[in-house]
Scaffold this motif. Structure first.
Motif, PDB file in Angstrom:
ATOM      1  N   MET A   1       0.843  -1.183   0.000  1.00 50.76           N
ATOM      2  CA  MET A   1       0.000   0.000   0.000  1.00 50.76           C
ATOM      3  C   MET A   1       0.889   1.248   0.000  1.00 50.76           C
ATOM      4  O   MET A   1       1.678   1.446   0.914  1.00 50.76           O
ATOM      5  N   ASP A   2       0.763   2.065  -1.036  1.00 50.39           N
ATOM      6  CA  ASP A   2       1.613   3.253  -1.120  1.00 50.39           C
ATOM      7  C   ASP A   2       0.869   4.499  -0.635  1.00 50.39           C
ATOM      8  O   ASP A   2      -0.312   4.448  -0.283  1.00 50.39           O
ATOM      9  N   ASP A   3       1.575   5.631  -0.624  1.00 48.18           N
ATOM     10  CA  ASP A   3       0.999   6.879  -0.129  1.00 48.18           C
ATOM     11  C   ASP A   3      -0.216   7.314  -0.939  1.00 48.18           C
ATOM     12  O   ASP A   3      -1.176   7.861  -0.390  1.00 48.18           O
ATOM     13  N   ASN A   4      -0.176   7.081  -2.251  1.00 51.52           N
ATOM     14  CA  ASN A   4      -1.293   7.505  -3.101  1.00 51.52           C
ATOM     15  C   ASN A   4      -2.577   6.762  -2.730  1.00 51.52           C
ATOM     16  O   ASN A   4      -3.664   7.349  -2.673  1.00 51.52           O
ATOM     17  N   GLU A   5      -2.448   5.461  -2.486  1.00 57.17           N
ATOM     18  CA  GLU A   5      -3.617   4.662  -2.118  1.00 57.17           C
ATOM     19  C   GLU A   5      -4.161   5.094  -0.755  1.00 57.17           C
ATOM     20  O   GLU A   5      -5.375   5.218  -0.571  1.00 57.17           O
ATOM     21  N   MET A   6      -3.255   5.326   0.194  1.00 56.57           N
ATOM     22  CA  MET A   6      -3.701   5.745   1.522  1.00 56.57           C
ATOM     23  C   MET A   6      -4.338   7.130   1.470  1.00 56.57           C
ATOM     24  O   MET A   6      -5.350   7.372   2.138  1.00 56.57           O
ATOM     25  N   TRP A   7      -3.770   8.022   0.689  1.00 58.25           N
ATOM     26  CA  TRP A   7      -4.337   9.363   0.572  1.00 58.25           C
ATOM     27  C   TRP A   7      -5.726   9.310  -0.058  1.00 58.25           C
ATOM     28  O   TRP A   7      -6.628  10.044   0.354  1.00 58.25           O
ATOM     29  N   GLN A   8      -5.892   8.447  -1.042  1.00 56.57           N
ATOM     30  CA  GLN A   8      -7.220   8.280  -1.656  1.00 56.57           C
ATOM     31  C   GLN A   8      -8.234   7.782  -0.631  1.00 56.57           C
ATOM     32  O   GLN A   8      -9.380   8.240  -0.595  1.00 56.57           O
ATOM     33  N   ALA A   9      -7.801   6.856   0.236  1.00 58.23           N
ATOM     34  CA  ALA A   9      -8.692   6.333   1.278  1.00 58.23           C
ATOM     35  C   ALA A   9      -9.082   7.433   2.263  1.00 58.23           C
ATOM     36  O   ALA A   9     -10.227   7.500   2.725  1.00 58.23           O
ATOM     37  N   VAL A  10      -8.132   8.300   2.585  1.00 59.12           N
ATOM     38  CA  VAL A  10      -8.407   9.408   3.504  1.00 59.12           C
ATOM     39  C   VAL A  10      -9.383  10.388   2.854  1.00 59.12           C
ATOM     40  O   VAL A  10     -10.330  10.870   3.489  1.00 59.12           O
ATOM     41  N   GLN A  11      -9.186  10.680   1.580  1.00 64.04           N
ATOM     42  CA  GLN A  11     -10.057  11.620   0.870  1.00 64.04           C
ATOM     43  C   GLN A  11     -11.501  11.137   0.798  1.00 64.04           C
ATOM     44  O   GLN A  11     -12.439  11.927   0.868  1.00 64.04           O
TER      45      GLN A  11
END
Length: 200
Positions: A1-11
């Motif tokens: 899981m990279d930063d982009n995926e985690m950021w999308q989940a947060v958004q």
């Protein structure tokens, strides 16, 4: 899981990522679950952690709304159950139903989103199912179609007819007739007065 995926989940406040990671906001020094509906953070102020213990060790405090420090805490689940209980109890009284939903303390839109996520249907769809189930029981007991509609919370007969036919595959009058053919009725004189007996 990279930063982009985690950021999308947060958004998107995606609850599917709860427990997979936690995010913290450097400016507030608070950490959250991915599903938290807190104020939208700036990406350059966000830090990610694999566990709540890691976030606390880094000096962050748990959010008081989503409680990332309590693994079993799920406010959305509690909201979904509470709203379902309101529909189950107050489906016959529109005014009281709306009042009880207001007392849940969230907007109707938020309640609807949470309800659909947990029960895979919109609140309005569930309410129709509850009302039609009550109407079926009334018809089976020998109530008239009009009384079954009114006593299950319907004020518009055409809506009742359409919903009943959609969920039952037949008009309410035909449904009642099928059960009426198998109903036996009798009246007995008892010490407390006349007793009406209905059996199917």
């Amino acid at each position: 899981m990279d930063d982009n995926e985690m950021w999308q989940a947060v958004q998107t406040c995606d609850p599917a990522y709860d427990g997979e990671f936690f995010y913290a906001v450097q400016k507030t020094r608070i950490f959250y679950r991915p599903s938290c509906k807190s104020k939208y953070p700036r990406r350059n102020n966000v830090e990610y952690f694999k566990s709540s213990a890691e976030a606390e060790a880094a000096g962050y405090r748990p959010c008081k709304r989503c409680r990332p420090d309590l693994p079993q805490y799920d406010p959305d689940r509690d909201l979904a159950k509470a709203s379902k209980a309101v529909f189950d109890q107050y489906f016959t009284d529109r005014q009281e139903l709306n009042q009880q939903l207001k007392e849940l303390g969230v907007t109707r839109k938020q309640m609807s989103l949470v309800f659909k996520r947990y029960y895979d249907m919109k609140p309005a769809e569930y309410l129709i199912q509850v009302r039609i189930a009550a109407a079926k029981q009334a018809l089976q007991a020998g109530s008239s179609v009009f009384d079954a509609a009114a006593n299950s919370g319907y004020t518009n007969y055409s809506s009742f007819y359409a919903h009943f036919r959609k969920l039952s595959g037949m008009p309410p009058a035909k449904y009642r007739q099928l059960f009426a053919q198998n109903i036996s009725r009798a009246v007995m004189d008892t010490p407390i007065g006349l007793l009406r007996i209905v059996a199917s």
